[in-house]
Design an enzyme around this catalytic site. Structure first.
Site, mmCIF file in Angstrom:
data_model
loop_
_atom_site.group_PDB
_atom_site.id
_atom_site.type_symbol
_atom_site.label_atom_id
_atom_site.label_comp_id
_atom_site.label_asym_id
_atom_site.label_seq_id
_atom_site.Cartn_x
_atom_site.Cartn_y
_atom_site.Cartn_z
ATOM 1 N N SER A 1 0.834 -1.207 0.000
ATOM 2 C CA SER A 1 0.000 0.000 0.000
ATOM 3 C C SER A 1 0.866 1.253 0.000
ATOM 4 C CB SER A 1 -0.908 0.013 1.233
ATOM 5 O OG SER A 1 -1.757 -1.099 1.240
ATOM 6 N N ARG B 1 0.995 7.775 5.895
ATOM 7 C CA ARG B 1 0.096 6.974 6.734
ATOM 8 C C ARG B 1 -1.289 7.607 6.798
ATOM 9 N NH1 ARG B 1 0.273 2.489 9.548
ATOM 10 N NH2 ARG B 1 2.497 2.294 9.122
ATOM 11 N N HIS C 1 -2.861 6.619 3.669
ATOM 12 C CA HIS C 1 -3.165 5.190 3.803
ATOM 13 C C HIS C 1 -4.465 4.973 4.569
ATOM 14 C CE1 HIS C 1 -2.526 1.274 6.002
ATOM 15 N NE2 HIS C 1 -2.290 0.880 4.774
#
Lengths: 213, 213
Positions: free
Chosen positions: B17, B40, B43
């Site tokens: 990812s 993040r 994400h």
């Protein structure tokens, strides 16, 4: 710096937020029983993409409210989603929220079978002896496992709220649910999250509480 | 329907990812110590808007890691953010996460003073006898109260992670933090959330755990 805020009473902030969302949606039209759900997801994300993303199977909102009135529980794939669901009204219906992802037996089964813990958590949910609504905001493997168990006749969820977020197998896992006969609410594409899963549950619970469902 | 998924081992999903996010960011450049945080957040939201939104005060990441190593605690404004923060590494530092929003004394103080519970929860946090990092993903009134307490010399946070989401006073409350001398990480604009607050904390904790901070 001067603190220059809109004068809105705390209790009115949510109401005013929904008014702004409605204003900005403008001409974009949403069926009456779906609008509170789509708007609450936009409220929780400030992301109007959800107007286009959210897909509802025929009659799913009424199916969920009926199941909840019949004592269905909600199973999430994260503690965050569980923690975001407002349990106050749910408990008056005899409902509760389960999340098995941190359970020791789930960790053990995942290790033994070489699966994700989310997969093992869905296997555990399939053994519950009561009607289940899934609210999945994180793990595509949870959706895949729900689809497999349903296809094998081992699980018949009342509904699947399928809104994992991410970049690997997320779109594919949602397409499985969209293609299935399970009643569902799905945020198509990459977007979603535990907060979105909780927001959808809460929108339905609030409609029920307020006599609109 | 055939289940047609990318063959990625569960343990590699996050790695893959982040590779996709890095690919799609392309030429857009992020300073080395900030990139894991921005990525993040993308994400956790699948929303590349955060590349533009996220604002970091000078040296804030190192200030947060130093404070955590010195035993700072994290205070959130929601149970969701608290539940989303990975406590495993934090506990090895002697740290912990507090959320006072559901406390009875906070509810009582809010009622007596006619404030939000988030405001009263920040007052309670200001009485903690230890260094504090705030992670605010929901309530603009929490940010406003932190700003007021700081301005009055009653609170000196190690850092403020200010990422509430919403439509009423959210932008204004973030601008207060951006304009202040408090070390901060802010998602400018309307977007943010408890998941974003937790993701920022986790990104920093993982960098520390992995010896990168």
């Amino acid at each position: 710096m001067k603190i220059d805020l809109q004068k809105v009473l705390p209790a009115d902030i949510e109401k005013r937020s929904f008014e702004i969302i409605t204003e900005e949606l403008g001409e974009r039209n949403i069926p009456e029983e779906l609008a509170p759900i789509v708007k609450r997801v936009i409220h929780t994300s400030a992301d109007f993409d959800y107007y286009d993303n959210m897909k509802f199977s025929e009659g799913v909102v009424h199916k969920i409210s009926k199941a909840l009135r019949n004592g269905a529980c909600i199973v999430t794939d994260t503690q965050m989603a569980k923690s975001g669901i407002n349990k106050r009204f749910l408990e008056t219906l005899g409902g509760e929220v389960f999340c098995f992802i941190s359970d020791e037996d789930v960790a053990k089964a995942a290790k033994e079978n070489g699966t994700t813990r989310a997969t093992a958590a869905m296997d555990k949910a399939a053994r519950l002896d009561r009607p289940v609504i899934f609210a999945i905001g994180n793990a595509p493997t949870a959706l895949v496992r729900i689809y497999e168990l349903f296809s094998e006749g081992k699980l018949k969820p009342e509904a699947v709220i399928g809104v994992p977020v991410g970049f690997v197998n997320v779109v594919e896992s949602k397409n499985l649910i969209l293609s299935s006969d399970m009643p569902h609410i799905v945020a198509a594409g990459r977007k979603g999250g535990s907060n979105v899963a909780a927001a959808i549950c809460n929108a339905i619970l609030y409609m029920m509480r307020d006599g609109k469902l």
